[in-house]
Write a protein that holds these residues in place. Structure first.
Motif, PDB file in Angstrom:
ATOM      1  N   ASN A 121      35.716  50.491  32.455  1.00  0.00           N
ATOM      2  CA  ASN A 121      35.710  49.098  33.718  1.00  0.00           C
ATOM      3  C   ASN A 121      36.856  48.288  33.726  1.00  0.00           C
ATOM      4  OD1 ASN A 121      33.596  50.738  34.077  1.00  0.00           O
ATOM      5  ND2 ASN A 121      31.921  48.966  33.276  1.00  0.00           N
ATOM      6  N   TRP A 123      40.312  49.520  34.858  1.00  0.00           N
ATOM      7  CA  TRP A 123      40.297  50.662  35.961  1.00  0.00           C
ATOM      8  C   TRP A 123      40.075  49.698  37.184  1.00  0.00           C
ATOM      9  CZ3 TRP A 123      38.056  52.493  39.465  1.00  0.00           C
ATOM     10  CH2 TRP A 123      36.624  52.806  39.422  1.00  0.00           C
ATOM     11  N   ASN A 124      39.025  48.878  37.285  1.00  0.00           N
ATOM     12  CA  ASN A 124      38.344  48.649  38.183  1.00  0.00           C
ATOM     13  C   ASN A 124      39.217  47.247  39.245  1.00  0.00           C
ATOM     14  OD1 ASN A 124      35.808  49.544  39.522  1.00  0.00           O
ATOM     15  ND2 ASN A 124      35.408  48.882  37.253  1.00  0.00           N
ATOM     16  N   MET A 125      39.690  46.805  38.242  1.00  0.00           N
ATOM     17  CA  MET A 125      40.973  45.188  38.485  1.00  0.00           C
ATOM     18  C   MET A 125      41.966  45.976  39.295  1.00  0.00           C
ATOM     19  SD  MET A 125      42.680  43.152  35.497  1.00  0.00           S
ATOM     20  CE  MET A 125      42.967  44.501  34.956  1.00  0.00           C
ATOM     21  N   TRP A 127      41.820  48.774  41.455  1.00  0.00           N
ATOM     22  CA  TRP A 127      41.401  49.284  42.188  1.00  0.00           C
ATOM     23  C   TRP A 127      41.222  49.245  43.864  1.00  0.00           C
ATOM     24  CZ3 TRP A 127      41.186  54.854  42.975  1.00  0.00           C
ATOM     25  CH2 TRP A 127      40.263  54.964  43.175  1.00  0.00           C
ATOM     26  N   SER A 130      37.787  47.411  44.815  1.00  0.00           N
ATOM     27  CA  SER A 130      37.149  46.595  43.346  1.00  0.00           C
ATOM     28  C   SER A 130      38.297  44.808  43.489  1.00  0.00           C
ATOM     29  CB  SER A 130      36.704  46.611  42.950  1.00  0.00           C
ATOM     30  OG  SER A 130      37.743  47.322  42.252  1.00  0.00           O
TER      31      SER A 130
END
Length: 388
Positions: A121, A123-125, A127, A130
């Motif tokens: 996860n 990549w959420n950092m 995006w 998010s």
């Protein structure tokens, strides 16, 4: 070791065999690291680490990332001298320092992935939906990620030289001023922000390391550690490759290092006195003992090579570099682990698998440095000798 008289010689591969006792040892340590990481990714962090709710960060973050990135500031520190302060005589030190920084930061970035509970996860950092632009950790993550990319671009002429891609190198050089500018701004931002992490932890951090000037302390110590690593690397590679040591460059650079170190100590001691926190250093505790050990490592280089005649001694330069590196490392261990107290019921001490992973990461750095310096133009040509 004699002084190198060919400071501005074009870089050249050192040459020689890649198979020796050191590279084989590194290979074994890397294999052990990979075995531990296989277990970690199959069965989770709890299967190989001593992390818990009270101590969500262990040595994989503190040593591999926080300390590792500070030790990787050699490229940034030397680049400031050459490109910002126009001290072109230090240019022969740029590629070796940048290579060490390249591995240090790249592996620090990889090390973060090891420590994430759900690395898939990550990549959420980045995006847009998010991200948290107000987070100190977000700023650190973005700056380090960008700096890794910048360093690979900055170091790419080394590979282009070896491949004979001179036309591509010429085009790249036209934009290199922007790359170098980013390469000096980004590490200043994230090294300071690593100190800010301690500030936002509040009362969980021991008063000896809980101060609003931590960003300045982390930045100043990182710059001085960068020069210390250059001393360490130059002396070590000269001995290992039987090269002439660039004493005429290291001696004045050591003086600059001591100047930054002196500024750091003034801020450090002044802050303790102003806050009235120095009394905690005289209270019997592990934190107090570790504080004095950290302080001794910072002060020792000033005594050891304060005199100019001592700065001409390669052995003393090497020892001063080791001591300063140790002081910076201890300051970060003290702040993030020894001086960190999340409350009763929690404790942390690294497991053997954690140590094996950290050791393996440093083994990758050593092995990578050997391979690239032997096969690519990093060290000055006249100084390079084939070592079988």
């Amino acid at each position: 070791m004699a002084t190198n008289q060919h400071a501005h010689a074009a870089p050249a591969p050192v040459g020689g065999s890649l198979v020796n006792a050191l590279t084989l040892t590194c290979g074994v340590l890397i294999a052990l690291m990979l075995a531990v990481l296989a277990v970690r990714f199959m069965f989770g962090l709890g299967s190989v680490t001593a992390l818990n709710d009270g101590y969500p960060w262990g040595i994989w973050v503190v040593v591999d990332v926080v300390i590792g990135s500070a030790l990787a500031c050699g490229g940034f520190s030397v680049a400031m001298l050459v490109y910002i302060f126009n001290r072109g005589e230090y240019h022969p030190l740029v590629r070796p320092a940048l290579l060490a920084s390249l591995f240090g930061y790249t592996l620090a970035g990889v090390g973060v992935i090891f420590d994430l509970g759900r690395p898939w996860n990550v990549w959420n950092m980045f995006w847009p939906g998010s991200i948290n632009p107000y987070s100190v950790m977000f700023e650190v993550a973005v700056c380090i990620t960008l700096y890794i990319i910048v360093m690979w671009i900055e170091f790419s002429p080394t590979f282009l030289d070896q491949m004979g891609k001179h036309a591509i190198k010429k085009k790249l050089n036209k934009a290199m001023f922007l790359v170098i500018a980013l390469g000096t701004v980004l590490p200043m931002m994230h090294q300071a922000s690593l100190g800010t992490l301690l500030v936002v932890m509040g009362v969980q951090i021991h008063p000896l390391w809980q101060t609003p000037v931590q960003p300045a302390l982390y930045l100043l110590s990182a710059i001085s550690m960068g020069y210390a690593v250059v001393l360490f690397e130059s002396c070590l590679s000269s001995s290992a490759y039987r090269r002439q040591i660039e004493t005429h460059l290291l001696t004045p650079m050591a003086k600059i290092m001591l100047g930054v170190l002196a500024a750091f100590l003034v801020v450090r001691v002044g802050d303790l006195l102003v806050r009235g926190a120095l009394g905690h250093a005289f209270t019997p505790s592990i934190a107090a003992v570790s504080f004095w050990l950290e302080t001794a490592c910072f002060i020792a280089p000033l005594i050891l090579i304060g005199a100019e005649s001592n700065r001409r001694n390669p052995a003393k330069l090497f020892l001063a570099g080791v001591l300063l590196m140790s002081g910076g490392a201890l300051m970060r261990i003290n702040g993030f682990l020894i001086g960190y107290d999340t409350g009763p019921g929690f404790s942390y001490f690294p497991t053997l698998p954690e140590v094996l992973v950290t050791t393996g990461i440093f083994a990758v750095e050593v092995l990578g440095y050997i391979i690239i310096t032997r096969r690519f133009p990093v060290l000055p040509r006249e100084s390079a000798q084939v070592v079988r």
